[in-house]
Structures are given as C-alpha cells and as structure tokens.
Design a protein around this motif. Structure first.
Motif, mmCIF file in Angstrom:
data_model
loop_
_atom_site.group_PDB
_atom_site.id
_atom_site.type_symbol
_atom_site.label_atom_id
_atom_site.label_comp_id
_atom_site.label_asym_id
_atom_site.label_seq_id
_atom_site.Cartn_x
_atom_site.Cartn_y
_atom_site.Cartn_z
ATOM 1 N N PHE A 24 0.841 -1.180 0.000
ATOM 2 C CA PHE A 24 0.000 0.000 0.000
ATOM 3 C C PHE A 24 0.893 1.253 0.000
ATOM 4 O O PHE A 24 2.030 1.203 0.499
ATOM 5 C CB PHE A 24 -0.876 0.032 1.255
ATOM 6 N N PRO A 25 0.414 2.382 -0.507
ATOM 7 C CA PRO A 25 1.193 3.627 -0.381
ATOM 8 C C PRO A 25 1.365 4.004 1.084
ATOM 9 O O PRO A 25 0.539 3.629 1.932
ATOM 10 C CB PRO A 25 0.320 4.658 -1.120
ATOM 11 N N PRO A 26 2.416 4.736 1.422
ATOM 12 C CA PRO A 26 2.559 5.212 2.810
ATOM 13 C C PRO A 26 1.359 6.081 3.179
ATOM 14 O O PRO A 26 0.966 6.959 2.406
ATOM 15 C CB PRO A 26 3.853 6.038 2.775
ATOM 16 N N PRO A 27 0.744 5.872 4.331
ATOM 17 C CA PRO A 27 -0.435 6.664 4.708
ATOM 18 C C PRO A 27 -0.046 8.104 5.040
ATOM 19 O O PRO A 27 1.097 8.368 5.430
ATOM 20 C CB PRO A 27 -0.963 5.933 5.942
ATOM 21 N N PRO A 28 -0.969 9.033 4.893
ATOM 22 C CA PRO A 28 -0.674 10.448 5.193
ATOM 23 C C PRO A 28 -0.667 10.694 6.697
ATOM 24 O O PRO A 28 -1.517 11.392 7.241
ATOM 25 C CB PRO A 28 -1.822 11.183 4.492
ATOM 26 N N SER A 29 0.310 10.113 7.377
ATOM 27 C CA SER A 29 0.389 10.228 8.834
ATOM 28 C C SER A 29 1.839 10.448 9.238
ATOM 29 O O SER A 29 2.702 9.594 8.974
ATOM 30 C CB SER A 29 -0.156 8.957 9.500
#
Length: 268
Positions: free
Chosen positions: A10-15
């Motif tokens: 998965f793409p890196p989450p916006p966190s």
C-alpha cells in the motif's frame, strides 16, 4: 524499484506518526542488533549480568523471569484484543492482521505461563520496560497503519494467503522449538544445556528463525510499509541476538562446536 514495491505495498499513509515510526522502529531494532554484536545485550534470559560490570549489576533491579517475560507481551496482546472494539467494521485483511498479532502475543503469554522453564537469571526491569513499550507501540502502529491504508486501492499483487501460511508456519515452528527448550530442562533444573532436537541439530536459534518467518507472514498479510520496516528491523535484531547466543555458548561449554550455524541451517 519503486514500481516493484508499489505492486506489493500500500502507499505510505498520510500520517506523520506512522512515517516517523517506520524509521524509528527499523532504526532502533537494527541498532539493538548491532549492539548485540558489540557485546551490549538487552538484559533478559541468559544475558542478564553477562558482560556487565559489578557496579552496573548492583544498580539493576531484577524481576523473576516469568513475571518479566509476561510483562513484555501482555500490553501488546491487550491492545490486539481492544482493536476489535476500536475498529469494529474493517476489511478482511484488517481482520486477519489484528487476529495474527493478537494470536502471536497471546501465544507468547501462554508460553511464559505454561511452557517455558526458566533459569534463575531473571529480567532486568530497565530492559523489560522499553521492550514491552516497543512491542505495544509497534502493535498499535501496525494496526493503525492498516486502518489508514483502507483508503487506498489494494496492491496489484495480493500476498494475503501466502502470509497466512508463513504466519502459521512461523508460530508453529516457534512453539515447537520453545517446547523442546522446555523439555531439555528437567523439573527444578536451572542450568543451561547444549540444545538438541528439531532444527536445534542444525542451527542454534531456530526459534528466532521461525519468529522472523511469523513476522514475514504478518508483513505479507498487511502489505504496509510500516509492517515491512518493523519486520526488517526485527530480523536484524534477532540476527545479532543469535550471534551473541553463540558467543555465550562458546564461553560456557568447552565442547561447543565453533562452526555451528546460528540462524539459517547450513548457511549462517
């Protein structure tokens, strides 16, 4: 390389939290592995007070092995259970991930209570607290990262079912070799022995090898960058711990084979 990774992850989450923890978890675990190689050991099991000055020994607070080792795994297990109530409606992949983490730490707690036969070494309190905190925060981050990844499309290559197989192989092999460790020590015996049986005939730390396989399985179930970073760091730590274990056995047993492999049969 990025295109290949995007097929599996998965793409890196916006966190910021998850991103920071990816670097912190990998870096701290890898550093712990290198520290093991340098002779600076986390103070639990056979390594309590080994290569430690008398002054440091006098300052350490040592708790019993059973209480100390149960303390390491219980907070992570409890959060795994709590995650079913905190995130009630999630994907099948998410269900598998938190189930695997909860089962992993429940297994470790039950092994401490009913399988392991501990020597008299104990666990240093100053080591138990950061280890327990590391397991807890890593479990929280893996589950939270999976929750955030629900907003993205699934990776084009689905590793969920291979991950289940690797996870089951890992916890099964780890449990089996922990059982062998327990049965080698008779009732009331506290001294360490040269290990025999199972893959112990081929490699010194097969229980570490299977623990890594279990976390590789969890990484395949999750397919998130954070879980991959944690697994890579855990692998480096256990490699360092395996090498330190060989040094410990060489120092304790004159007849211990110097060419013994520590982690991978016939290879390393």
């Amino acid at each position: 390389m990025m295109n290949v990774l995007q097929s599996f992850l998965f793409p890196p989450p916006p966190s910021i939290f998850v991103t920071a923890m990816s670097f912190i978890s990998f870096g701290s675990l890898a550093n712990a592995g290198f520290s093991e190689l340098r002779g600076k050991h986390l103070q639990y099991s056979k390594f309590v007070n080994w290569n430690v000055s008398n002054k440091t020994q006098q300052k350490q607070i040592i708790i019993s092995s059973k209480i100390g080792m149960a303390f390491l795994y219980t907070p992570a297990f409890l959060f795994g259970v709590a995650s079913f109530f905190i995130f009630p409606n999630e994907s099948f992949r998410f269900l598998l991930l938190r189930s695997a983490l909860t089962i992993h730490f429940l297994k470790r707690v039950l092994e401490v209570l009913f399988v392991h036969r501990f020597g008299g070494s104990g666990v240093a309190l100053h080591a138990a607290i950061p280890i327990a905190l590391s397991y807890f925060i890593s479990t929280v981050t893996m589950i939270y990262a999976q929750h955030l990844s629900g907003q993205f499309p699934e990776p084009s290559i689905d590793l969920t079912y291979p991950g289940i197989g690797l996870f089951l192989l890992g916890i099964g092999g780890n449990l089996y070799h922990h059982y062998i460790l327990a049965t080698l020590r008779g009732e009331g015996e506290k001294e360490y022995k040269i290990l025999k049986g199972g893959l112990f005939d081929l490699v010194l730390c097969p229980h570490y090898l299977f623990e890594v396989l279990g976390f590789v399985g969890i990484s395949c179930i999750a397919q998130t960058p954070y879980t991959l970073a944690f697994t890579a760091g855990t692998t480096m730590y256990l490699l360092g711990r395996s090498c330190s274990t060989k040094k410990w056995y060489l120092s304790k047993f004159e007849d211990f084979p110097k060419d013994a492999k520590v982690f991978l049969p016939f290879i390393f």
